[in-house]
Design a protein around this motif. Structure first.
Motif, PDB file in Angstrom:
ATOM      1  N   UNK A 138      45.060 -28.986  94.309  1.00  0.00           N
ATOM      2  CA  UNK A 138      45.348 -28.849  95.740  1.00  0.00           C
ATOM      3  C   UNK A 138      44.258 -28.042  96.442  1.00  0.00           C
ATOM      4  N   UNK A 139      44.017 -28.315  97.709  1.00  0.00           N
ATOM      5  CA  UNK A 139      43.049 -27.520  98.474  1.00  0.00           C
ATOM      6  C   UNK A 139      43.659 -26.185  98.882  1.00  0.00           C
ATOM      7  N   UNK A 140      43.671 -25.240  97.966  1.00  0.00           N
ATOM      8  CA  UNK A 140      44.310 -23.944  98.199  1.00  0.00           C
ATOM      9  C   UNK A 140      43.550 -23.162  99.272  1.00  0.00           C
TER      10      UNK A 140
ATOM     11  N   UNK B 258      51.098 -44.613  98.368  1.00  0.00           N
ATOM     12  CA  UNK B 258      50.540 -44.920  97.052  1.00  0.00           C
ATOM     13  C   UNK B 258      49.196 -44.228  96.855  1.00  0.00           C
ATOM     14  N   UNK B 259      48.418 -44.122  97.916  1.00  0.00           N
ATOM     15  CA  UNK B 259      47.111 -43.487  97.815  1.00  0.00           C
ATOM     16  C   UNK B 259      47.218 -41.960  97.830  1.00  0.00           C
ATOM     17  N   UNK B 260      48.221 -41.456  98.538  1.00  0.00           N
ATOM     18  CA  UNK B 260      48.373 -40.001  98.664  1.00  0.00           C
ATOM     19  C   UNK B 260      49.822 -39.602  98.376  1.00  0.00           C
ATOM     20  N   UNK B 261      50.243 -39.650  97.101  1.00  0.00           N
ATOM     21  CA  UNK B 261      51.613 -39.243  96.742  1.00  0.00           C
ATOM     22  C   UNK B 261      51.691 -37.735  96.550  1.00  0.00           C
ATOM     23  N   UNK B 262      51.774 -37.011  97.629  1.00  0.00           N
ATOM     24  CA  UNK B 262      51.643 -35.560  97.553  1.00  0.00           C
ATOM     25  C   UNK B 262      52.980 -34.860  97.727  1.00  0.00           C
TER      26      UNK B 262
END
Length: 340
Positions: free
Chosen positions: A56-58, A105-109
């Motif tokens: 993740x971009x912390x 589907x591309x960004x399952x966050x």
């Protein structure tokens, strides 16, 4: 609210970078509630986020932690869910209210607390009202704060997706927080529960908690024992906490058209398994990414209705976060809690 509060932060990845800092107590803006934290529960995920950010971009300074209990101190304009004095617990992913999980589907966050959203290792937090639910009345704050991640993960896997019935055979791997919630939730629904562990003492404690069978996987083949116990039928539902190649072992132990809930990564983030039992048994292999807010509310109601007691292995004071993380790393029987 005027004054200062203490808060745990890191300025760079690594648990060794944890430091206790001071900042102004936040105010409850429009739609927000200001909550005085009373207890925080640690998860294995917290350790991973501190160590490597889990991809993740912390944003630094970063406040860790997703699970808390507390008391509402003040509410902002427009707040309707809570009032001062209410006991509340946090919602793990406040963007997931019910139904299908957000994402593509591309960004399952996951916009969980202590990740893409702020963490809770602080004496006060001011978050939108939708980020909390009412705490159960029948347990103390240290027990209540274990529900948002570990508790709802087991509930979502077993009840929301698995829909257990009396007589089902449920295998629970290990004796950590999710596992012991799984044990208690499965028993409350009439299931026969099999617990596996490499620690004999923890197995004995799981049997005292209500498990029907304990398998010492350090000294016996747990798959063979599950098949013996079930008369070769196999397990109707397996909580797969190990990850890695252990998924293949779970496929051997699961019943035809049974269910495997993939939850943990203790033996590796890359899971592997042979395809033959997948084809022949047609099991449901379900990834479990905690659960939504409505499931948490259902769990809170069930705790009060059934008398379920979350298992807390140890409680540490707020200033001893590093010691609590070390306890978690050694392996806890249930949950490790920090009291504020």
């Amino acid at each position: 609210m005027a004054g200062l509060m203490k808060q745990w932060t890191i300025d760079a990845l690594g648990a060794q970078n944890l430091k206790l800092t001071e900042r102004a107590i936040p105010e409850a803006g429009p739609g927000d509630v200001l909550v005085r934290t009373t207890a925080i529960s640690l998860n294995f995920r917290d350790k991973l986020v501190l160590e490597n950010g889990m991809g993740m971009p912390i944003a630094f300074p970063f406040v860790p932690g997703s699970d808390m209990a507390g008391v509402v101190e003040a509410v902002g304009s427009g707040v309707s869910r809570f009032q001062p004095g209410d006991r509340v617990i946090s919602v793990f992913d406040p963007t997931w209210i019910d139904g299908q999980k957000p994402g593509t589907a591309r960004h399952p966050t996951s916009y969980a607390l202590g990740g893409l959203n702020p963490g809770v290792a602080s004496e006060y937090v001011a978050f939108p009202e939708g980020w909390f639910v009412q705490a159960p009345e029948s347990v103390d704050d240290g027990e209540a704060c274990t529900l948002p991640c570990a508790g709802v993960t087991a509930w979502y896997a077993l009840v929301e997706k698995g829909r257990p019935k009396a007589g089902d055979r449920v295998v629970v791997q290990g004796t950590g927080g999710v596992s012991l919630f799984g044990l208690q939730i499965a028993k409350a629904h009439g299931a026969e529960v099999i617990v596996t562990s490499s620690n004999r003492d923890k197995l004995d404690r799981a049997l005292e908690l209500g498990a029907d069978h304990g398998i010492d996987r350090a000294n016996e083949d747990w798959v063979e024992r599950v098949l013996e116990i079930t008369g070769d039928r196999g397990a109707d539902h397996i909580l797969e906490l190990a990850g890695g190649a252990n998924l293949g072992r779970s496929l051997q132990a699961v019943a035809v058209q049974g269910r495997i809930s993939v939850i943990g990564v203790f033996e590796g983030a890359e899971i592997s398994a042979p395809v033959t039992p997948v084809l022949l048994k047609s099991p449901v292999i379900q990834g479990i990414g905690v659960g939504h807010r409505r499931a948490l509310e259902d769990l809170v109601a069930a705790v009060d209705r059934t008398g379920l007691k979350p298992v807390v292995d140890a409680r540490y004071p707020f200033g001893e976060l590093s010691a609590a993380l070390a306890h978690l790393d050694r392996g806890a029987f249930g949950k490790v809690v920090i009291e504020v």
